[in-house]
Design an enzyme around this catalytic site. Structure first.
Site, PDB file in Angstrom:
ATOM      1  N   GLU A  52    -109.258  97.445 -35.424  1.00  0.00           N
ATOM      2  CA  GLU A  52    -110.171  98.583 -35.358  1.00  0.00           C
ATOM      3  C   GLU A  52    -110.812  98.672 -33.971  1.00  0.00           C
ATOM      4  O   GLU A  52    -111.200  97.664 -33.389  1.00  0.00           O
ATOM      5  CB  GLU A  52    -111.243  98.418 -36.429  1.00  0.00           C
ATOM      6  CG  GLU A  52    -112.203  99.572 -36.581  1.00  0.00           C
ATOM      7  CD  GLU A  52    -113.155  99.377 -37.754  1.00  0.00           C
ATOM      8  OE1 GLU A  52    -113.929 100.308 -38.041  1.00  0.00           O
ATOM      9  OE2 GLU A  52    -113.120  98.293 -38.382  1.00  0.00           O
ATOM     10  N   LYS A 121    -111.464 107.236 -39.486  1.00  0.00           N
ATOM     11  CA  LYS A 121    -111.992 106.415 -40.574  1.00  0.00           C
ATOM     12  C   LYS A 121    -112.753 107.312 -41.531  1.00  0.00           C
ATOM     13  O   LYS A 121    -113.582 108.124 -41.122  1.00  0.00           O
ATOM     14  CB  LYS A 121    -112.907 105.333 -40.004  1.00  0.00           C
ATOM     15  CG  LYS A 121    -113.390 104.302 -41.010  1.00  0.00           C
ATOM     16  CD  LYS A 121    -114.145 103.182 -40.284  1.00  0.00           C
ATOM     17  CE  LYS A 121    -114.570 102.078 -41.221  1.00  0.00           C
ATOM     18  NZ  LYS A 121    -115.199 100.946 -40.495  1.00  0.00           N
ATOM     19  N   CYS A 176    -110.368  99.770 -41.985  1.00  0.00           N
ATOM     20  CA  CYS A 176    -111.323  98.788 -42.491  1.00  0.00           C
ATOM     21  C   CYS A 176    -111.960  99.171 -43.823  1.00  0.00           C
ATOM     22  O   CYS A 176    -111.356  99.021 -44.873  1.00  0.00           O
ATOM     23  CB  CYS A 176    -112.393  98.517 -41.432  1.00  0.00           C
ATOM     24  SG  CYS A 176    -113.285  96.957 -41.724  1.00  0.00           S
ATOM     25  N   SER A 368     -75.452  70.734 -78.972  1.00  0.00           N
ATOM     26  CA  SER A 368     -74.253  70.234 -78.297  1.00  0.00           C
ATOM     27  C   SER A 368     -74.547  69.108 -77.327  1.00  0.00           C
ATOM     28  O   SER A 368     -73.637  68.391 -76.918  1.00  0.00           O
ATOM     29  CB  SER A 368     -73.585  71.379 -77.529  1.00  0.00           C
ATOM     30  OG  SER A 368     -74.425  71.798 -76.460  1.00  0.00           O
TER      31      SER A 368
END
Length: 680
Positions: A52, A121, A176, A368
């Protein structure tokens, strides 16, 4: 298609970068960005994400309001644009930029000398140590065009950057705090088509915050069926009141692909190859993803799509991600222990419910001495213990035939005695001989004829005995065949090991069965004598014991017929979970299995069994898998008895994970192998 090229196989190389920030010095920061960008270019990276406010530094506070700084930032953006003209990566760089009457915290997306767009932002924290609204404006409602010098570029949080020449690469950028809110911009972007979600972060470090970021990034990648590329600010940011750790990480659909050390010195990168084909496959299968898109159509449809040409590198550039050799068996010890605990208890609880529903019948099982019947027996024993029923209610029968080995027979006998179940031996040779004689089989005349009829008469007689014994004793036949055998059709249909009243192994692949038994031993689920027999079972080669040996050749080996279960389980997982084409499976198998010294092995895996396979071998066994899975064996799966799903990789029940026609051709898959998978 270039088989060896990761981009041709649907991968996109991404990088999360951090550096030594020079706060208030855009020129120095730009030089650092370009150094990292050139390293990414040399490594074939398509998208490089930086922290940022990369160019100014995040901790610059009121200096953000200075015209001199803002002008310097714009100048360095233009310098990076020019300097990046010949670089491969899409650069995602943080910068404070002026727009209209405010300053915005933005990510500038640059590729080959062009500003593709600018993403502001959306959500600005103004609580505790944060005070971003003092200098900056939120960009959540901005949808316009911004000027940077003489350049104009789309501006807003609604931008998708799509590579026109690389299907699957659609980038969205948030910053952010955007990932900390209940409905982040990346969630809307994913619904709009973004597959790679980038986050440029400042995020000062406090105790526990790194784990918060990991949880949020992982959750975002898982919920959005996307890759999440996260880069936090680190060294060089102001420590006046805070500290910084430079955390970088790359997540894909909830899986961590790469993560750098925290508190690094200087410039660092986390680099990984993201499988966009996997992400698209998951979205196609999870119909609710698109349902959610329709529900939020008003938010999703306005997204703007900006196209560019990536022009990815050609040739073999490697694969920067771990490919698990055993996708059903994690190599991480803690995860393997958890998986084994859950798988075992899924099986136990599934059988418990069936026994309760039938008012506690006897459990009839053919033992088996091999892996599958051994595991089914110890599951049944634990179910009886939990339900307060005597283990003597388990009626275990060993049914030796013409070539039953001494060791497997001994394992079966000793295990039953150690567990305290009711044990009986019934030799099937007389019954099988009578049937072979009645149908005129050459073996009944003394001829050497070990064909499929010879094998299936023995398998059928065993199953016939078990069902009649269940009738006689008021019981149910417990199936023992596993997921791997179901995928390959390695079973006798109808009156054979394909049929039972309930099959608790139906969801467990062969490669996991071995680790489940190891876990049972290690966790002391049973007595010491039981553990000794279980270890002997693990050490015995997998074989159906239906064809005699001539004294020189090894006994009939299942893996010699249908291929190594390690490879076939690998292919089965990729088909069931993702529906990958054969060439993609071959590419992944080659990276997982070509070198035994690369990558992790599950804990406790024997050193002498850590094998490798050439591409020629991988190709051959993949052809066998494709032929058997798509064309030969579906009719057996279409009539499967009940049994619980165990693995996240999928199951083969026609009532659940896998529904397919029984009369389909495998031609298109075989043709794709011939066309796209080289032999070396």
């Amino acid at each position: 298609m270039d088989f060896y090229n990761s981009y041709s196989q649907g991968f996109v190389r991404v990088a999360a970068c951090t550096h030594h920030a020079s706060i208030g010095d855009p020129t120095t920061n730009a030089a650092s960005v370009l150094r990292l960008a050139r390293q990414c270019h040399d490594d074939g990276v398509a998208v490089a994400v930086f922290p940022e406010l990369t160019l100014s530094g995040y901790s610059i506070e009121d200096i953000l309001l200075q015209d001199l700084l803002l002008e310097a930032v714009e100048d360095t953006v233009l310098d990076i644009v020019v300097a990046s003209a010949d670089l491969l990566p899409v650069l995602v760089i943080g910068a404070p930029l002026r727009y209209r009457h405010r300053i915005y915290n933005t990510a500038v997306i640059i590729h080959r000398g062009v500003v593709l767009g600018v993403a502001p932002k959306s959500y600005l924290p103004t609580y505790r140590e944060f005070y971003e609204r003092r200098q900056l404006a939120p960009g959540d409602d901005e949808h316009g065009t911004i000027g940077i010098g003489d350049l104009r570029a789309p501006f807003g949080p609604d931008l998708l950057f799509a590579a026109a020449d690389l299907l699957g690469l659609v980038l969205h950028v948030e910053i952010c705090e955007d990932m900390f809110v209940p409905v982040p911009p990346s969630a809307e972007a994913a619904l709009a088509g973004a597959t790679v979600l980038a986050n440029l972060s400042g995020s000062p470090i406090t105790i526990g915050r790194a784990e918060d970021r990991r949880l949020l990034a992982r959750s975002a990648s898982l919920r959005c069926l996307a890759a999440y590329v996260y880069a936090a600010a680190g060294e060089g940011e102001s420590t006046t009141d805070l500290a910084w750790d430079g955390q970088t990480m790359i997540w894909e659909n909830g899986v961590l692909l790469a993560e750098s050390e925290r508190f690094p010195k200087g410039e660092h990168r986390s680099v990984a190859d993201v499988d966009t084909e996997l992400l698209r496959s998951e979205r196609l299968r999870m119909g609710t993803f698109n349902d959610n898109r329709r529900r939020h159509r008003a938010l999703v449809e306005p997204f703007r799509r900006i196209e560019f040409r990536l022009e990815p590198p050609v040739g073999n550039i490697g694969l920067l991600r771990e490919v698990e050799r055993f996708p059903f068996v994690p190599a991480d010890p803690q995860r393997l222990q958890q998986d084994c605990y859950e798988a075992y208890n899924i099986q136990v609880s599934g059988l418990e419910q069936r026994l309760r529903a039938l008012d506690y019948p006897k459990v009839v099982i053919g033992v088996s001495g091999g892996l599958d019947s051994t595991h089914a027996l110890i599951v049944a024993a634990r179910a009886m213990d939990r339900e307060g029923r005597p283990r003597s209610d388990i009626l275990a029968f060993t049914l030796p035939g013409f070539v039953t080995g001494d060791r497997t027979k001994s394992n079966a006998t000793e295990l039953c005695r150690a567990l305290g179940v009711t044990f009986t031996e019934i030799d099937i040779r007389d019954t099988a001989t009578l049937m072979l004689k009645k149908i005129g089989h050459p073996f009944s005349r003394g001829e050497v004829s070990y064909d499929v009829t010879f094998e299936n008469v023995q398998a059928g007689v065993r199953t016939d005995y078990l069902f009649r014994l269940a009738n006689q004793h008021g019981g149910i036949v417990l199936g023992t065949g596993d997921l791997s055998e179901l995928g390959l059709g390695w079973s006798t249909y109808g009156v054979g090991d394909q049929m039972s009243h309930y099959n608790i192994n139906a969801g467990v692949p062969k490669t996991l069965v071995q680790h489940l038994i190891r876990w049972v031993i290690a966790s002391s689920q049973f007595e010491e004598q039981v553990d000794k027999v279980l270890q002997s079972v693990l050490d015995t080669e997998i074989t159906p014991e239906l064809i005699p040996s001539d004294g020189e050749e090894k006994l009939q080996s299942t893996e010699a017929k249908v291929g190594p279960f390690a490879l076939q389980d690998f292919s089965l997982f990729q088909v069931l979970r993702y529906g990958f084409r054969p060439s993609k499976i071959a590419f992944l198998t080659w990276h997982a299995w070509s070198d035994p010294n690369c990558g992790k092995w599950p804990p406790g895996f024997p050193e002498d069994k850590r094998l490798s396979y050439s591409l020629k071998e991988i190709r051959h066994w993949l052809q066998i898998f494709v032929q058997r899975f798509y064309s030969f064996s579906q009719f057996k799966r279409s009539a499967l008895p009940n049994g619980p799903k165990v693995s996240h990789g999928g199951a083969l029940s026609p009532r659940g994970d896998w529904r397919a026609p029984s009369d389909m051709s495998a031609r298109i898959w075989l043709d794709e192998i011939e066309r796209e998978v080289p032999e070396e």
